[in-house]
Structures are given as C-alpha cells and as structure tokens.
Design a protein around this motif. Structure first.
Motif: not given
Ligand code: AMP
Length: 361
Positions: A199, A201, A211, A208, A266, A246
C-alpha cells in the motif's frame, strides 16, 4: 466463538463488524463508556484492570487487541487463562521504538540509523553521528506523529529536548524516502501466511491521510522484499493474526520504520478492495479458520476523515465511494471515519478520489 478484545476504538469496531457474519461474539474492554457505539458487549475498564481482565477471561474463548499500548503484563496475565493472539511478545516488541528497531536489526531488516537517547549529551552526540536533519522520538506511547521532533539545526536541540526529553527517547537518522509504503500480512494458527499487496501511504503531520492500494508503480521485487521482511517478523514472534509494517521506499529498497501488531489504518481499503478484509482475516487467523484470499479487487483509495465530517450526501453521491463513520465526536486531529473509493479503472479511481478530496477540504 466468544472473542475478547482489549481496546474499543474503530479498529475493534471493524473487527466486530467482520466477525459477526462468521458467527462470533465480541466482548471489549475499554475505559471510555462511549467506545464502540453500542456494538458488542463492553466491559468499561482500563486494559490493565485486573478485575476486568479476570471477568473477560471468564467470558471468552480467546483474546486479541486492537491497540498496541496494552500493558504487556496485563496481556500475559490474560494469556495465563485464555489464548491471546498475537502473543504478548508481539506487543512487547512493538511498544518501545528502541526495542523494535533492535528487533528489526536482529532479523537483518534494514532500518534508519538510530541511537538510544537518555540524556542531553547523548542527543548532542547523536546530532553528530546521525547528521542533520534527524528525528527525536519518545520510545513509548508515540502515535500519529505525536512524541516526535525533527531536529534540523543545532538550535532545534534544546527545544526538542525540553519538549520530549523527560522520558526515554530514540534518535533516528532522517530517511530521504521516495514514498511511504506498508505491508499487511496475516499468519494463521496453522502457520499459513498471506500478504496483501503493498500500500502507498501519504502522511501529513505524522497522520495518515491517504492510502492507495495496490501501490502504484510496484515491482514484483519490491513486493517480494516486503513479504520477506514480514515473514521474518511473523516467524520470529510465532505470530497469529494481522501484522502491519510501515516501510520507507528508498530507491528500489525498503527500510522498516515501525510495526503494529494488529489491524491497521493502511489496511482499511481491504474492506471493499480485497477478496477478504484485514479484519475478517484477523478474525479467521485467531479463531483457527483458514485464511481468506488477500487478492485485490480492482484498485482502491482510502481517505481518512480527520477532525470534522464532510457533506455525507455529497460523499455518497460519488460512484464507488464507501463511507465508514466511527461514531466518534469530532475533535481536531481525530480520525472520525474513512472513505474508500474502489474501481476497476485506475483513471476513474483518480478522478473520484480527487472529487472526494475536494469535499474533505
Ligand atoms: P512514525 O510515528 O514513526 O510512524 O512517524 C510518523 C511519520 O513521520 C512517518 O510516517 C514519516 O512520514 C515520518 N518519519 C518517521 N520517522 C522518520 C525517519 N526516520 N525519516 C524520515 N521520516 C520519518
């Protein structure tokens, strides 16, 4: 099964929304009486309340959590009575940014250069070894960019230390990434593994915002690299459930930033944008069911609703838009919902995403 969940925010709510169709019941432990908006059964207590945890263990077949700051001792106390997935070791590895970075390092997973910071001289030393700019972060209880300061010049050291330095910190070299990515992986009780596509982001002020999934302009090598990283973590922790990591993309390589031993913001796009959502797959994993397909269905964009709600009717009027409201009071900076836009056509997705972004301001 009866599933206990430590924490009762939107992640817990979406777990329950995915778990009820599979025939499960949910009991949440959360100190906020307004948590969950009436979904599931709710023990109003902090997740370290012994009496509440004893009650929970007596009412459920297994326990999971939806936020990573559950005290490890509490998770272990529960695990002595009923199975806890993922195991408390996963909590322990992810609660402290320093332990987490060392854990990644021990598995050969690249990270930003880092240094433990316990006092001001250590911070001054880090400014020399890491170079400018660098980031000072509290080791514990940081989320959504809270508990962080970017140090760009020598003059930033004192204000950053005054703001954060009363607790143990970590300094990290500044990663000049091309983009931020995340990998969502799931491991079953039978040790089966599944991975969602990477994904992309976009964060603003550490929070965030958007996404895109699958991440545009992906190479099979990058996906493979992410899956290798996730597999090492999952196997090292004998993990059961959904894990999010992440990542920063630096040229064609990946650098791990942090992990969350739970379903993740996400991964919200998977509710409409994948064959099986991250929430359903977490429930499947912890209950010992076969994992569902993680294949994407077309392309998706997920936009967080932060602070205020937009014009709901206008959002719903956009083709392919799916609205999720968390039932939370509006407050500046608070995630109160999200919108996922799904399409089979990337150009249509881009157009519709722009329309929703305009509505969000
Ligand atoms: P975190 O709380 O660690 O996820 O950090 C929040 C955001 O700050 C990340 O999503 C990045 O945009 C940025 N960030 C964190 N650590 C670094 C780093 N070492 N180098 C560059 N940017 C970072």
């Amino acid at each position: 099964m009866n599933i206990g969940v430590l924490g009762g925010g939107q992640l817990g709510r979406m777990l329950a929304l995915a778990g009820y169709p599979l025939g499960h019941e949910f009991v949440f432990v959360d100190a906020a009486p307004e948590a969950l908006s009436g979904l599931g059964s709710h023990i109003i207590a902090a997740p370290d309340d012994d009496a509440a945890l004893t009650e929970l263990a007596g009412r459920v077949d297994l326990v999971t959590y939806e936020f990573e700051n559950v005290p490890v001792a509490s998770a272990r106390a529960v695990a002595a009575r009923v199975p806890v997935y993922p195991s408390p070791a996963a909590l322990e590895a992810s609660q402290d940014r320093l332990a987490e970075k060392r854990f990644f390092q021990s598995l050969g997973i690249p990270t930003a250069p880092f240094a433990a910071i316990g006092d001001r001289p250590a911070l001054e030393q880090a400014s020399r070894t890491l170079g400018m700019p660098f980031i000072l972060k509290t080791r514990r209880f940081g989320y959504d960019g809270k508990g962080q300061a970017v140090i760009r010049t020598v003059g930033d050291i004192t204000p950053a230390w005054d703001r954060l330095g009363d607790v143990a910190c970590i300094a990290e070299g500044f990663v000049r990434f091309a983009r931020e990515l995340s990998v969502l992986a799931v491991r079953g009780r039978d040790r089966a593994l599944a991975f969602y596509p990477l994904v992309e982001n976009l964060h603003a002020d550490g929070v965030l915002r958007r996404s895109l999934a699958p991440a545009p302009a992906m190479s099979p090598e990058l996906q493979q690299a992410a899956e290798t990283i996730a597999t090492r973590v999952l196997e090292a922790l004998d993990y059961v459930g959904v894990l999010a990591i992440e990542l920063f993309q630096v040229d064609g390589t990946l650098v791990a930033n942090e992990m969350a031993p739970r379903v993740h913001n996400s991964g919200h796009w998977t509710i409409e944008g994948a064959e099986t959502s991250q929430f359903e797959n977490h429930v499947r994993a912890i209950t010992g069911a076969p994992l569902g397909s993680t294949a994407p269905v077309g392309v998706s964009a997920m936009l967080n609703l932060i602070g205020d709600l937009p014009d709901i009717a206008a959002v719903l009027a956009v083709k392919g838009a799916h609205l999720h409201l968390y039932g939370k009071q509006s407050r500046p900076g608070r995630k109160v919902g999200h919108v996922t836009i799904r399409s089979d056509d990337p150009a249509a997705l881009a157009r519709r995403t722009k329309r929703i972004e305009a509505l969000l301001g």
